[in-house]
Design an enzyme around this catalytic site. Structure first.
Site, mmCIF file in Angstrom:
data_model
loop_
_atom_site.group_PDB
_atom_site.id
_atom_site.type_symbol
_atom_site.label_atom_id
_atom_site.label_comp_id
_atom_site.label_asym_id
_atom_site.label_seq_id
_atom_site.Cartn_x
_atom_site.Cartn_y
_atom_site.Cartn_z
ATOM 1 N N TYR A 26 0.581 -1.331 -0.033
ATOM 2 C CA TYR A 26 -0.139 0.009 -0.510
ATOM 3 C C TYR A 26 0.797 1.366 -0.063
ATOM 4 O O TYR A 26 0.906 2.193 -0.679
ATOM 5 C CB TYR A 26 -0.840 0.304 1.278
ATOM 6 C CG TYR A 26 -1.627 1.487 1.493
ATOM 7 C CD1 TYR A 26 -2.656 1.556 0.642
ATOM 8 C CD2 TYR A 26 -1.429 1.810 2.380
ATOM 9 C CE1 TYR A 26 -3.801 3.012 0.826
ATOM 10 C CE2 TYR A 26 -2.317 3.138 2.322
ATOM 11 C CZ TYR A 26 -3.317 3.672 1.790
ATOM 12 O OH TYR A 26 -4.171 4.720 1.771
ATOM 13 N N ILE A 85 0.782 -0.101 12.147
ATOM 14 C CA ILE A 85 -0.883 -0.272 12.686
ATOM 15 C C ILE A 85 -1.515 -0.510 11.093
ATOM 16 O O ILE A 85 -1.099 0.353 10.400
ATOM 17 C CB ILE A 85 -1.924 1.253 12.924
ATOM 18 C CG1 ILE A 85 -3.415 0.151 13.276
ATOM 19 C CG2 ILE A 85 -1.780 2.310 12.535
ATOM 20 C CD1 ILE A 85 -3.760 1.560 14.800
ATOM 21 N N VAL A 87 -5.299 -2.238 9.310
ATOM 22 C CA VAL A 87 -6.237 -3.400 8.994
ATOM 23 C C VAL A 87 -5.953 -3.440 7.364
ATOM 24 O O VAL A 87 -6.232 -2.861 6.148
ATOM 25 C CB VAL A 87 -7.465 -2.703 9.352
ATOM 26 C CG1 VAL A 87 -8.719 -3.988 9.238
ATOM 27 C CG2 VAL A 87 -7.404 -1.844 11.007
ATOM 28 N N GLY A 95 -14.583 0.938 12.070
ATOM 29 C CA GLY A 95 -13.831 0.822 13.509
ATOM 30 C C GLY A 95 -12.686 0.104 14.302
ATOM 31 O O GLY A 95 -12.182 0.793 15.516
ATOM 32 N N LYS A 125 -3.464 10.291 2.747
ATOM 33 C CA LYS A 125 -5.204 11.027 3.732
ATOM 34 C C LYS A 125 -5.722 10.815 4.256
ATOM 35 O O LYS A 125 -6.070 10.728 5.202
ATOM 36 C CB LYS A 125 -6.195 11.882 2.474
ATOM 37 C CG LYS A 125 -4.871 12.880 1.826
ATOM 38 C CD LYS A 125 -4.246 13.660 2.467
ATOM 39 C CE LYS A 125 -3.635 14.192 1.404
ATOM 40 N NZ LYS A 125 -1.835 15.252 2.597
ATOM 41 N N TYR A 131 -5.939 9.992 12.248
ATOM 42 C CA TYR A 131 -5.187 10.334 13.785
ATOM 43 C C TYR A 131 -6.042 11.807 13.810
ATOM 44 O O TYR A 131 -5.193 12.087 14.867
ATOM 45 C CB TYR A 131 -3.598 10.469 13.169
ATOM 46 C CG TYR A 131 -2.891 9.701 13.000
ATOM 47 C CD1 TYR A 131 -3.316 8.105 13.636
ATOM 48 C CD2 TYR A 131 -2.223 9.090 11.897
ATOM 49 C CE1 TYR A 131 -2.066 7.254 13.666
ATOM 50 C CE2 TYR A 131 -1.946 7.455 11.075
ATOM 51 C CZ TYR A 131 -2.271 6.774 13.002
ATOM 52 O OH TYR A 131 -1.259 5.262 12.222
#
Length: 150
Positions: A26, A85, A87, A95, A125, A131
Site C-alpha cells: 500500500y 498499524i 487493518v 472501527g 490522507k 489520526y
C-alpha cells in the site's frame, strides 16, 4: 462482527508478516521489506523483546494489528513509538483501527510513558484523517534520516 483485540503472541507472527507486506505494498515499498520471519519472531518474543503488538481478530482470523516499541527522548523521557498499524483492506472503516490505536494509547498510559508518537506518509490522507480525531501535533520541521546496514 465478533471483534477481539488482544496482545499478540508468537504464533501470530506469520500472519503479522503477511499484513506487514500488505502495508508495504500500500505504501509503494514492498521491495523494502527485508525482515526474516525468524528475526521478526525473535525480536518480539525472544529473551529480550523489542516490540509489542495488539492484534484485531474476527472469528479466529487476524485482520489487523498495531506494533510499537518504547523509545527514549532526552527531552521527554520514555515514549511509545507506534511503528505500524494496519487493518486489512476488506475490514477498514469498521472501527477496528480505532480500537487498535486506543489499545496502544492504553498501554502507554498503563506504562506511565510520557507520550506516543508515530509517522504518517504525507500522501496518506485516510490515515491523516484518522489520526486527526485524536488532535495530534503534526511536526513538519523534523526530517527522518536513516542509514541502512547495506
Amino acid at each position: 462482527m465478533n471483534l477481539t483485540i488482544r496482545p499478540a503472541v508468537r504464533t501470530d507472527c506469520p500472519r503479522l508478516l503477511e499484513l506487514i507486506k500488505e502495508l508495504a505494498e500500500y505504501e509503494r515499498a514492498l521491495h523494502e521489506v527485508e525482515v526474516t520471519s525468524s528475526h521478526f519472531e525473535e525480536s518480539g518474543f525472544g529473551d529480550c523483546p523489542v516490540w509489542w503488538a495488539h492484534v484485531a481478530e474476527i472469528s479466529g482470523i487476524i485482520v489487523g494489528f498495531a506494533l510499537y516499541y518504547i523509545r527514549y527522548s532526552t527531552w521527554k523521557g520514555q515514549r511509545l513509538y507506534l511503528e505500524d498499524i494496519i487493518v486489512t483492506r476488506e475490514y477498514r472503516r469498521k472501527g477496528i483501527g480505532k480500537k487498535l490505536f486506543e489499545a496502544v494509547l492504553d498501554d502507554a498510559q498503563k506504562k506511565n510513558l510520557n507520550g506516543v508518537l508515530w509517522q504518517v506518509l504525507e500522501w496518506n490522507k485516510p490515515a491523516i484523517e484518522f489520526y486527526n480525531q485524536y488532535a495530534p501535533t503534526f511536526n513538519q520541521e523534523w526530517i527522518t534520516c536513516t542509514i541502512d546496514k547495506k
